[in-house]
Write a protein that holds these residues in place. Structure first.
Motif, short mmCIF file in Angstrom:
data_model
loop_
_atom_site.label_atom_id
_atom_site.label_comp_id
_atom_site.label_asym_id
_atom_site.label_seq_id
_atom_site.Cartn_x
_atom_site.Cartn_y
_atom_site.Cartn_z
N MET A 60 39.89 37.31 39.31
CA MET A 60 41.04 36.98 38.83
C MET A 60 41.56 35.85 39.42
O MET A 60 42.26 35.08 38.71
N SER A 61 41.41 35.57 40.73
CA SER A 61 41.99 34.37 41.37
C SER A 61 41.27 32.79 40.36
O SER A 61 41.95 31.81 40.30
N ALA A 62 40.06 32.98 40.32
CA ALA A 62 39.50 31.66 39.85
C ALA A 62 39.99 31.59 38.17
O ALA A 62 40.31 30.42 38.03
N LEU A 63 40.08 32.76 37.45
CA LEU A 63 40.64 32.66 36.16
C LEU A 63 41.93 32.11 36.19
O LEU A 63 42.41 31.48 35.35
N ARG A 64 42.88 32.39 37.31
CA ARG A 64 44.31 32.03 37.14
C ARG A 64 44.34 30.45 37.31
O ARG A 64 45.55 29.87 37.26
N ALA A 65 43.09 29.80 37.56
CA ALA A 65 43.44 28.12 37.88
C ALA A 65 43.42 27.73 36.32
O ALA A 65 43.89 26.49 35.94
N CYS A 66 43.27 28.60 35.24
CA CYS A 66 43.09 28.10 33.95
C CYS A 66 43.76 28.76 33.03
O CYS A 66 44.26 28.31 31.84
N ALA A 67 44.30 29.98 33.41
CA ALA A 67 45.11 30.89 32.62
C ALA A 67 46.18 31.57 33.23
O ALA A 67 46.12 31.53 34.35
N SER A 68 47.05 32.17 32.43
CA SER A 68 48.13 32.97 33.17
C SER A 68 47.52 34.23 33.55
O SER A 68 46.45 34.53 33.23
N ALA A 69 48.41 35.14 34.40
CA ALA A 69 47.77 36.31 34.99
C ALA A 69 47.76 37.06 33.85
O ALA A 69 46.88 38.02 33.88
N LYS A 70 48.38 37.22 32.74
CA LYS A 70 48.23 38.16 31.63
C LYS A 70 46.94 37.74 30.99
O LYS A 70 46.20 38.73 30.51
N GLN A 71 46.73 36.60 30.86
CA GLN A 71 45.29 36.09 29.82
C GLN A 71 44.21 36.59 31.11
O GLN A 71 43.23 37.08 30.65
N ALA A 72 44.44 36.35 32.18
CA ALA A 72 43.32 36.66 33.24
C ALA A 72 42.93 37.99 33.28
O ALA A 72 41.55 38.37 33.20
N ALA A 73 44.12 38.86 33.19
CA ALA A 73 43.56 40.17 32.97
C ALA A 73 42.96 40.64 31.79
O ALA A 73 42.05 41.48 31.72
N ALA A 74 43.49 40.18 30.88
CA ALA A 74 42.81 40.32 29.44
C ALA A 74 41.14 40.15 29.27
O ALA A 74 40.55 40.67 28.77
N LEU A 75 40.77 38.76 30.14
CA LEU A 75 39.50 38.39 30.27
C LEU A 75 38.64 39.41 30.71
O LEU A 75 37.42 39.25 30.65
N GLN A 76 39.18 40.05 31.61
CA GLN A 76 38.28 41.20 32.54
C GLN A 76 38.23 42.38 31.77
O GLN A 76 37.62 43.05 32.16
N GLN A 77 38.83 42.54 30.42
CA GLN A 77 38.63 43.74 29.79
C GLN A 77 37.85 43.30 28.41
O GLN A 77 38.44 42.47 27.81
N GLU A 78 36.81 44.32 28.07
CA GLU A 78 36.42 44.01 26.81
C GLU A 78 37.05 44.37 25.70
O GLU A 78 37.54 45.37 25.63
N PRO A 79 37.37 43.51 24.63
CA PRO A 79 38.22 43.91 23.53
C PRO A 79 37.63 44.96 22.64
O PRO A 79 36.28 45.32 22.47
#
Length: 388
Positions: free
Chosen positions: A43-62
């Motif tokens: 999550m912390s690595a993703l937050r460098a490029c995305a918002s918290a909401k986007q980072a959380a969504a990236l960790q869940q398979e659609p």
């Protein structure tokens, strides 16, 4: 090389992640590499490029990923020689689109099998021109779209348009008629998934385009013809081409959006003038006032896009040559032919201009219709046709 199933799954997951648009997706790809690497990040690595909401969504398979992956994979396997999914990293992805501010993350393509055999698509802006215009053109507008596209294709240019009714369809058809057998005749950029054809009337035309050119969409399979998709796809039409020809357009139309995008991308814009009384000409006239090049023949465009073009050596028959602009002799002894002029005109006006009686006038109009010299328009109007 075509995508493997697991590679396709990664790209589809990235595209489907809620709240993650193409801009954020490109940032993630730049930072971490291919999609599987993105989904391995904390999550912390993703937050460098995305918002918290986007980072959380990236960790869940659609939830829709599995079904879309199955559908897309089956679609690809049904005709692997002619179908592709192109990602930003694919060598077949059109290089000119990478120069845009918002290139599509993925492109779905259907095209002639030989297009995919080389290292790259044989498609460059230097040899491509967009032809766009009204979905409800005048008879002359549709004829102009077909004739200009045929002439430009004969000169070696690929015609790019949007497969819509009216000018788009006429442009694609003209390109297929004019292009050499080994040439990419035309490219259609559509606003639906490639598992459907919109409008339905163009089903046969779409099949012909797939055989002689290419159909591209940034939308996943199953996407219906949503109104918001069509203005968005216009940036791709502009991005694939060196210039855009607007045949007919109202002041508020998608064609003017394409022209504006072409200008923003530093491309040329051409416009065919029309009657000052026609609403379908006002968009073209506005473009000309803003600096678009007024064109009367395909040669006007070729001289701009292909400086080495020579009318003597080209296969192109332009619309203003000895047998062009008006293939039928303007017979001074035929009062009706002169009375028709070049604007749509009603029966009462023709009666007044010619002095003919109603039965004789109607018979003569029918003869001209059957000869392909006059078109009958809605509202009881008639229009003289210019043919090449």
């Amino acid at each position: 090389m075509p995508l493997e199933r697991d590679e396709l799954a990664g790209w589809l997951r990235l595209a489907l992640t809620p709240g993650v648009g193409d801009l954020t997706a490109r940032k993630l790809l730049t930072a971490f590499g291919l999609p599987p690497r993105i989904f391995e990040q904390s999550m912390s690595a993703l937050r460098a490029c995305a918002s918290a909401k986007q980072a959380a969504a990236l960790q869940q398979e659609p939830v829709e990923l599995a079904a879309l992956l199955d559908t897309t994979w089956q679609w690809l396997q049904a005709d692997p020689a002619s179908r592709r999914v192109l990602t930003l990293g694919d060598p077949h992805y059109p290089a000119s689109l990478l120069e845009m501010e918002d290139p599509p993350l993925m492109l779905y393509g259907i095209g002639a099998a030989q297009l995919w055999t080389g290292d790259r698509l044989p498609l460059t802006p230097e040899h491509s021109v967009a032809v766009v215009g009204s979905r409800n053109p005048t008879a002359q507008g549709a004829a102009n779209a077909q004739q200009f596209s045929q002439a430009l294709a004969q000169a070696g240019l690929t015609i790019v348009s949007g497969l819509a009714l009216g000018v788009d369809g006429a442009a694609h058809a003209g390109a297929i008629e004019g292009a050499a057998a080994d040439q990419v005749a035309t490219v259609a950029i559509v606003g639906t998934g490639l598992d459907r054809v919109y409008p339905r009337q163009h089903r046969d035309l779409a099949h012909r385009i797939a055989q002689r050119g290419l159909i591209l969409s940034e939308y996943p399979l199953g996407t219906p013809p949503l109104s918001a998709n069509f203005p968005k796809r216009n940036r791709i039409i502009a991005g694939l081409t060196r210039g855009t020809l607007v045949v007919e357009a109202a002041l508020k139309s998608g064609s003017l959006i394409t022209a504006r995008l072409a200008v923003e991308q530093g491309k040329d814009v051409f416009a065919i003038p029309g009657s000052i009384h026609s609403t379908q000409a006002r968009g073209c006239h506005a473009l000309i006032k803003q600096g678009a090049k007024l064109v009367e023949s395909a040669e006007d465009i070729l001289e701009e896009l292909m400086p080495a073009f020579s009318a003597q050596s080209s296969r192109t028959q332009t619309l203003d040559d000895d047998e062009g602009m008006d293939a039928f002799v303007d017979d001074a002894d035929d009062p009706l032919w002169s009375a028709l002029g070049f604007d749509p005109v009603g029966l009462d006006a023709l009666l007044a201009r010619t002095g003919m009686d109603t039965p004789s006038l109607q018979v003569r109009l029918m003869e001209l219709e059957l000869e392909g010299r006059v078109s009958r328009l809605p509202g009881g109007l008639f229009q003289r046709l210019v043919q090449s």
